[in-house]
Design an enzyme around this catalytic site. Structure first.
Site, mmCIF file in Angstrom:
data_model
loop_
_atom_site.group_PDB
_atom_site.id
_atom_site.type_symbol
_atom_site.label_atom_id
_atom_site.label_comp_id
_atom_site.label_asym_id
_atom_site.label_seq_id
_atom_site.Cartn_x
_atom_site.Cartn_y
_atom_site.Cartn_z
ATOM 1 N N ARG A 1 0.825 -1.213 0.000
ATOM 2 C CA ARG A 1 0.000 0.000 0.000
ATOM 3 C C ARG A 1 0.862 1.267 0.000
ATOM 4 O O ARG A 1 0.577 2.231 -0.719
ATOM 5 C CB ARG A 1 -0.888 -0.031 1.252
ATOM 6 N N ARG B 1 -13.053 -1.846 -1.825
ATOM 7 C CA ARG B 1 -12.712 -1.410 -0.471
ATOM 8 C C ARG B 1 -13.843 -0.666 0.259
ATOM 9 O O ARG B 1 -14.078 -0.927 1.443
ATOM 10 C CB ARG B 1 -11.441 -0.556 -0.473
ATOM 11 N N CYS C 1 -26.079 -4.645 -8.656
ATOM 12 C CA CYS C 1 -27.325 -4.870 -7.914
ATOM 13 C C CYS C 1 -27.059 -5.325 -6.485
ATOM 14 O O CYS C 1 -27.372 -6.455 -6.094
ATOM 15 C CB CYS C 1 -28.193 -5.892 -8.658
ATOM 16 N N TYR D 1 -4.916 -2.381 -3.694
ATOM 17 C CA TYR D 1 -6.131 -3.152 -3.419
ATOM 18 C C TYR D 1 -7.331 -2.564 -4.158
ATOM 19 O O TYR D 1 -8.447 -2.559 -3.662
ATOM 20 C CB TYR D 1 -6.383 -3.252 -1.903
#
Length: 421
Positions: A279, A315, A345, A374
């Site tokens: 990250r 996320r 949906c 991510y």
């Protein structure tokens, strides 16, 4: 300070480095992921410089963003790779990562994966259980090739992060309990096809202060000292990754601060420090551009419906994660609050809730920031939606480094049996 400092407005248009996001959106269509190569390299160099006084290796966590071009960019500058599957090993090697710079993590390595890793001569496999250690020894014996391992220790240190991304507490599935690790090392020492080279811990993700790392290193070094008394001498101490970045105004963890906390503890030791950032290297470098389709505006609630969905960026729905959303073109529209939602949906299909923003028009582009980790790597084809393209920017040039999928890609590998024809 703007944590996404390679993203700037010029005459009310949002640019990444020297390229207009509007230009990318028009030419590739939306949704699309965009990465700043300059930002990725800046983050890598910051980390590397911070630990220049100590033998170290930075193994990029491939799971964060696994595009070959990102891996190649990092590999050309000396980065290794932290992998958790044969697929990630394949990607890392295809991108030019040297096998002696690859660490194989993960709690559920299969015998096939173990065999491939041994044949590839990776730096080490992080052992997660006694039974996994026995499986590694079995495969190594069959191949007649020693397997280099480290043992992942669960130090039971709280990382003060979202409960879904803690990995170093006693209740987590990861690693060997701290109190049982020494016995496993002694057990491994008796295995002729096991070569013990290191110790590893990874306590979680999105960590924003150095204290949990400091506590973890203190515990690991006490264990290292006990192991040396037992005649077990290690070469590598792997601290994992998890450095936090800015999503909602928080201050990213500075690797310089981390080095100030950790290096005094390493004084006089001959261990090579390994880190597995993912990250930290890519999140702030990436964005996802999406187009506004419609608005639904009621007395009690406003919705901005865009063409990106939870299958493109999981996320927010998965962790209730916050991502800043910037207009690709700034305008003087009145501000209001709205949920930014996608076409999938599911009620959980949203990118933002009750977000203050300039009221957009259908056809406007929005940039979902801090999406370089991510993001695409967790995307799916849910609702039979094709996965989106990825773009890498360097200076004033940009390249599509992954093409948008076609509908034929959705059914690749599927077969209708004869009785249905």
């Amino acid at each position: 300070m703007n944590p996404y400092n390679t993203y700037r407005y010029k005459k009310n248009k949002l640019f990444v480095e020297g390229v207009s996001l509007d230009e990318i959106a028009v030419k590739t269509g939306t949704p699309v992921y965009v990465y700043s190569g300059e930002k990725i390299m800046s983050q890598y160099r910051r980390f590397d410089r911070s630990f220049c006084k100590c033998p170290h290796l930075i193994c990029y966590a491939v799971k964060a963003s696994s595009n070959l071009s990102i891996l190649r960019l990092l590999a050309k500058n000396g980065a290794g790779a932290d992998i958790v599957s044969i697929g990630e090993l394949f990607r890392a090697r295809r991108a030019g990562v040297l096998p002696e710079r690859i660490v194989f993590s993960g709690v559920g390595k299969t015998e096939d994966e173990i065999g491939v890793a041994i044949k590839a001569n990776v730096l080490m496999m992080n052992v997660e259980s006694r039974e996994e250690l026995e499986a590694i020894h079995k495969v190594a014996q069959l191949l007649r090739r020693p397997a280099a391992v480290s043992i992942r220790v669960n130090p039971d240190v709280s990382a003060d992060t979202h409960h879904h991304i803690t990995t170093g507490k006693a209740e987590n599935k990861f690693g060997i309990p701290y109190g049982e690790a020494e016995d496993l090392y002694r057990y491994a020492l008796k295995m002729p096809w096991i070569r013990i080279v290191g110790i590893q811990a990874h306590i979680g993700s999105q960590i924003l202060n150095v204290r949990p790392y400091q506590k973890t290193l203190e515990k690991l070094l006490k264990l290292v000292d006990r192991l040396e008394k037992a005649g077990i001498f290690l070469q590598f101490l792997d601290m994992g990754g998890g450095l936090g970045v800015s999503y909602d105004g928080e201050k990213s963890l500075d690797p310089a601060d981390l080095s100030k906390a950790l290096l005094p503890l390493m004084k006089g030791r001959r261990l090579c420090l390994i880190f597995e950032p993912g990250r930290f290297l890519t999140a702030e470098a990436g964005c996802m551009i999406t187009k506004v389709l419609y608005r639904k505006e009621y007395k009690h609630k406003n919705f901005v419906i865009v063409d990106a969905a939870m299958n493109d960026l999981a996320r927010p729905g998965l962790y209730d994660a916050y991502h800043p959303i910037w207009p690709v073109r700034r305008n003087s529209s009145s501000r209001y609050k709205a949920d930014v939602v996608g076409p999938v949906c599911e009620t959980g299909d949203y990118l933002a809730k009750a977000r203050g923003m300039a009221r957009p028009q259908p056809g406007d582009y929005l940039s979902v920031m801090a999406a370089g980790a991510y993001g695409f790597s967790m995307s799916s084809q849910y609702n039979s939606r094709t996965r989106v393209p990825e773009v890498l920017v360097m200076g004033k040039k940009w390249w599509v480094v992954r093409e948008r999928e076609s509908v034929n890609d959705l059914i690749r590998g599927e077969k209708i049996p004869e009785f249905l024809k």
